[in-house]
Design a protein around this motif. Structure first.
Motif, mmCIF file in Angstrom:
data_model
loop_
_atom_site.group_PDB
_atom_site.id
_atom_site.type_symbol
_atom_site.label_atom_id
_atom_site.label_comp_id
_atom_site.label_asym_id
_atom_site.label_seq_id
_atom_site.Cartn_x
_atom_site.Cartn_y
_atom_site.Cartn_z
ATOM 1 N N ASP A 52 117.142 75.374 75.879
ATOM 2 C CA ASP A 52 116.404 75.836 74.492
ATOM 3 C C ASP A 52 116.277 74.857 73.689
ATOM 4 O O ASP A 52 117.073 73.909 73.250
ATOM 5 N N PHE A 53 115.111 74.696 72.770
ATOM 6 C CA PHE A 53 114.835 73.746 72.009
ATOM 7 C C PHE A 53 113.706 74.114 71.050
ATOM 8 O O PHE A 53 113.316 75.247 70.799
ATOM 9 N N VAL A 54 113.755 73.384 69.625
ATOM 10 C CA VAL A 54 112.925 73.547 68.732
ATOM 11 C C VAL A 54 112.132 72.333 68.554
ATOM 12 O O VAL A 54 112.717 71.576 68.366
ATOM 13 N N LYS A 55 111.023 72.614 68.325
ATOM 14 C CA LYS A 55 109.968 71.301 68.161
ATOM 15 C C LYS A 55 109.711 71.182 66.735
ATOM 16 O O LYS A 55 109.176 72.206 65.988
ATOM 17 N N VAL A 56 110.100 69.855 66.234
ATOM 18 C CA VAL A 56 109.823 69.541 64.809
ATOM 19 C C VAL A 56 109.084 68.229 64.996
ATOM 20 O O VAL A 56 109.623 67.166 65.187
ATOM 21 N N GLY A 57 107.864 68.224 64.182
ATOM 22 C CA GLY A 57 107.418 66.894 64.118
ATOM 23 C C GLY A 57 106.937 66.318 65.411
ATOM 24 O O GLY A 57 106.886 64.988 65.540
ATOM 25 N N GLY A 58 106.726 67.166 66.478
ATOM 26 C CA GLY A 58 106.396 66.520 67.690
ATOM 27 C C GLY A 58 107.644 66.162 68.780
ATOM 28 O O GLY A 58 107.391 65.794 69.631
ATOM 29 N N LYS A 59 108.644 66.438 68.200
ATOM 30 C CA LYS A 59 110.009 65.946 68.719
ATOM 31 C C LYS A 59 110.818 67.252 69.036
ATOM 32 O O LYS A 59 110.911 68.170 68.262
ATOM 33 N N LYS A 60 111.440 67.403 70.427
ATOM 34 C CA LYS A 60 112.206 68.641 70.899
ATOM 35 C C LYS A 60 113.510 68.296 70.188
ATOM 36 O O LYS A 60 114.305 67.421 70.757
ATOM 37 N N TYR A 61 114.168 69.367 69.944
ATOM 38 C CA TYR A 61 115.691 69.290 69.519
ATOM 39 C C TYR A 61 116.385 70.189 70.370
ATOM 40 O O TYR A 61 116.107 71.597 70.180
ATOM 41 N N PHE A 62 117.000 69.893 71.312
ATOM 42 C CA PHE A 62 117.694 70.814 72.215
ATOM 43 C C PHE A 62 119.050 71.319 71.739
ATOM 44 O O PHE A 62 119.989 70.771 71.508
ATOM 45 N N LEU A 63 119.236 72.648 71.692
ATOM 46 C CA LEU A 63 119.991 73.467 70.610
ATOM 47 C C LEU A 63 121.354 73.294 71.292
ATOM 48 O O LEU A 63 122.514 73.260 70.366
ATOM 49 N N LEU A 64 121.682 73.345 72.572
ATOM 50 C CA LEU A 64 123.079 73.087 72.956
ATOM 51 C C LEU A 64 123.501 71.890 72.739
ATOM 52 O O LEU A 64 124.796 71.863 72.406
ATOM 53 N N GLN A 65 122.970 70.826 72.551
ATOM 54 C CA GLN A 65 123.286 69.440 72.144
ATOM 55 C C GLN A 65 123.685 69.642 70.790
ATOM 56 O O GLN A 65 124.683 68.961 70.364
ATOM 57 N N GLU A 66 122.933 70.087 70.090
ATOM 58 C CA GLU A 66 123.189 70.510 68.551
ATOM 59 C C GLU A 66 124.542 71.131 68.220
ATOM 60 O O GLU A 66 125.100 70.918 67.475
ATOM 61 N N LYS A 67 124.473 72.154 69.057
ATOM 62 C CA LYS A 67 125.744 72.841 68.879
ATOM 63 C C LYS A 67 127.054 72.438 69.322
ATOM 64 O O LYS A 67 128.044 72.268 68.522
ATOM 65 N N LYS A 68 126.979 71.329 70.396
ATOM 66 C CA LYS A 68 128.026 70.566 70.661
ATOM 67 C C LYS A 68 128.461 69.713 69.713
ATOM 68 O O LYS A 68 129.488 69.294 69.284
ATOM 69 N N ALA A 69 127.364 69.103 69.036
ATOM 70 C CA ALA A 69 127.348 67.950 67.958
ATOM 71 C C ALA A 69 128.444 68.688 66.673
ATOM 72 O O ALA A 69 129.337 68.155 66.200
ATOM 73 N N ARG A 70 127.903 69.810 66.436
ATOM 74 C CA ARG A 70 128.464 70.505 65.288
ATOM 75 C C ARG A 70 129.981 71.032 65.555
ATOM 76 O O ARG A 70 130.694 70.807 64.801
ATOM 77 N N GLU A 71 130.130 71.471 66.855
ATOM 78 C CA GLU A 71 131.633 71.677 66.953
ATOM 79 C C GLU A 71 132.472 70.737 67.151
ATOM 80 O O GLU A 71 133.779 70.796 66.879
ATOM 81 N N SER A 72 132.130 69.449 67.365
ATOM 82 C CA SER A 72 132.799 68.314 67.390
ATOM 83 C C SER A 72 133.096 67.916 66.045
ATOM 84 O O SER A 72 133.840 66.578 65.807
ATOM 85 N N GLY A 73 132.553 68.321 65.039
ATOM 86 C CA GLY A 73 132.640 67.691 63.712
ATOM 87 C C GLY A 73 131.588 66.831 63.255
ATOM 88 O O GLY A 73 131.422 66.406 61.918
#
Length: 233
Positions: A52-73
Motif C-alpha cells: 500500500d502506498f500514497v503518491k505525493v509529487g510523483g514519489k511513492k510513500y509505502f505505508l507499512l514503512q511509514e507505520k514502522k517508522a512511527r512505532e519506533s519513535g
C-alpha cells in the motif's frame, strides 16, 4: 473578546505536553475543528497492507514503512504528512470553520508546506501559535503511563483515579497503550523533537506569526486557563 469562527490556533510542544487535550478543549470552547495529526495518521495507517502506498509529487510513500517508522519513535515522511494535513485543512475551510491543530507542523519542511496554505485560506492575523513547554522527565513519565481510548483515540490522563481503568469512562471502549509510549521510544521522540521540530519555531517567527509559550506541567484545567489568558479570551 469573541474569537473569529475562522481562526487558526496551532498547539506545539514535546511528547506528553498535552497538545491534543488542550486542542480538544479549545475546539469545544471556541467551536473550532480539532485537526489532530496523530489521529489523522492513525486513520490513514489503519489496516494497511504490504504494498500500500500514497503518491505525493510523483514519489511513492509505502505505508507499512511509514507505520514502522512511527512505532519506533521516528518521524514519518514530512511530505506525506503535509499532503494529508493540507487536504484536511482545505476540506475544513469549505465548511466555514476555524481550526485548532495539535502536533503539526512537526518539521521545517512540513511548516513550509502548511503555513503558506493557512495564510492564504485564513490570513496571517487569524493564526495564533501556542508552544507548550515540558521537561524531559515529565514527558517520559506522562507518555509511559498514559492509555488511549480504542474508539475515539483520545488519551486518558493517569492519576490515582484512572490508573486501574481498563475501559474508557466516556464511551466504554477498551483502553490500550500505544506502541510508541515506552520510555526508550519516548527518549528517541524527544531527540527528534529537539532536532526536527524546534527549528520550526524560527520559521514561524520569520513568517510574522504570533507565538506564545505556556507551561504544560500543571494540571490540564490550569494549562487551559493560561492558554485562554494568552489568547486574551
Amino acid at each position: 473578546m469573541k474569537l473569529s469562527k475562522e481562526k487558526v490556533i496551532i498547539i506545539l510542544g514535546p511528547p506528553g505536553s498535552g497538545k491534543g487535550t488542550q486542542a480538544e478543549l479549545l475546539a469545544d470552547r471556541l467551536g473550532l475543528f480539532h485537526l489532530e495529526t496523530s489521529k489523522l495518521i492513525e486513520v490513514n495507517l489503519k489496516n494497511v497492507k504490504k504494498g500500500d502506498f500514497v503518491k505525493v509529487g510523483g514519489k511513492k510513500y509505502f505505508l507499512l514503512q511509514e507505520k514502522k517508522a512511527r512505532e519506533s519513535g521516528g518521524l514519518m515522511s514530512p511530505s506525506l504528512i503535509s499532503f494529508w494535513i493540507k487536504d484536511k485543512v482545505q476540506e475544513v475551510k469549505k465548511t466555514g470553520k476555524g481550526i485548532v491543530l495539535s502536533g503539526s507542523p512537526r518539521t521545517l519542511s512540513e511548516g513550509k508546506e502548511l503555513i503558506p496554505l493557512l495564510k492564504k485560506l485564513y490570513g496571517v492575523q487569524e493564526i495564533k501559535i501556542i508552544l507548550l513547554t515540558l521537561n524531559a522527565k515529565d514527558s517520559i513519565w506522562r507518555n509511559s503511563h498514559r492509555k488511549t481510548c480504542q474508539l475515539f483515540r483520545h488519551p486518558i490522563l493517569f492519576d490515582k483515579e484512572t490508573k486501574n481503568l481498563t475501559k474508557c469512562p466516556f464511551d466504554g471502549s477498551k483502553l490500550f497503550s500505544r506502541k510508541d509510549d515506552n520510555p526508550k521510544v519516548i527518549k528517541f521522540r524527544l531527540e527528534e523533537y529537539k532536532e526536527k521540530t524546534l527549528p520550526v519555531l524560527d520559521y514561524l517567527k520569520k513568517a510574522n506569526l504570533k507565538l506564545a509559550k505556556v507551561n504544560g506541567a500543571p494540571p490540564p484545567a490550569a494549562v487551559f486557563q493560561d492558554i485562554l489568558k494568552t489568547l486574551k479570551l
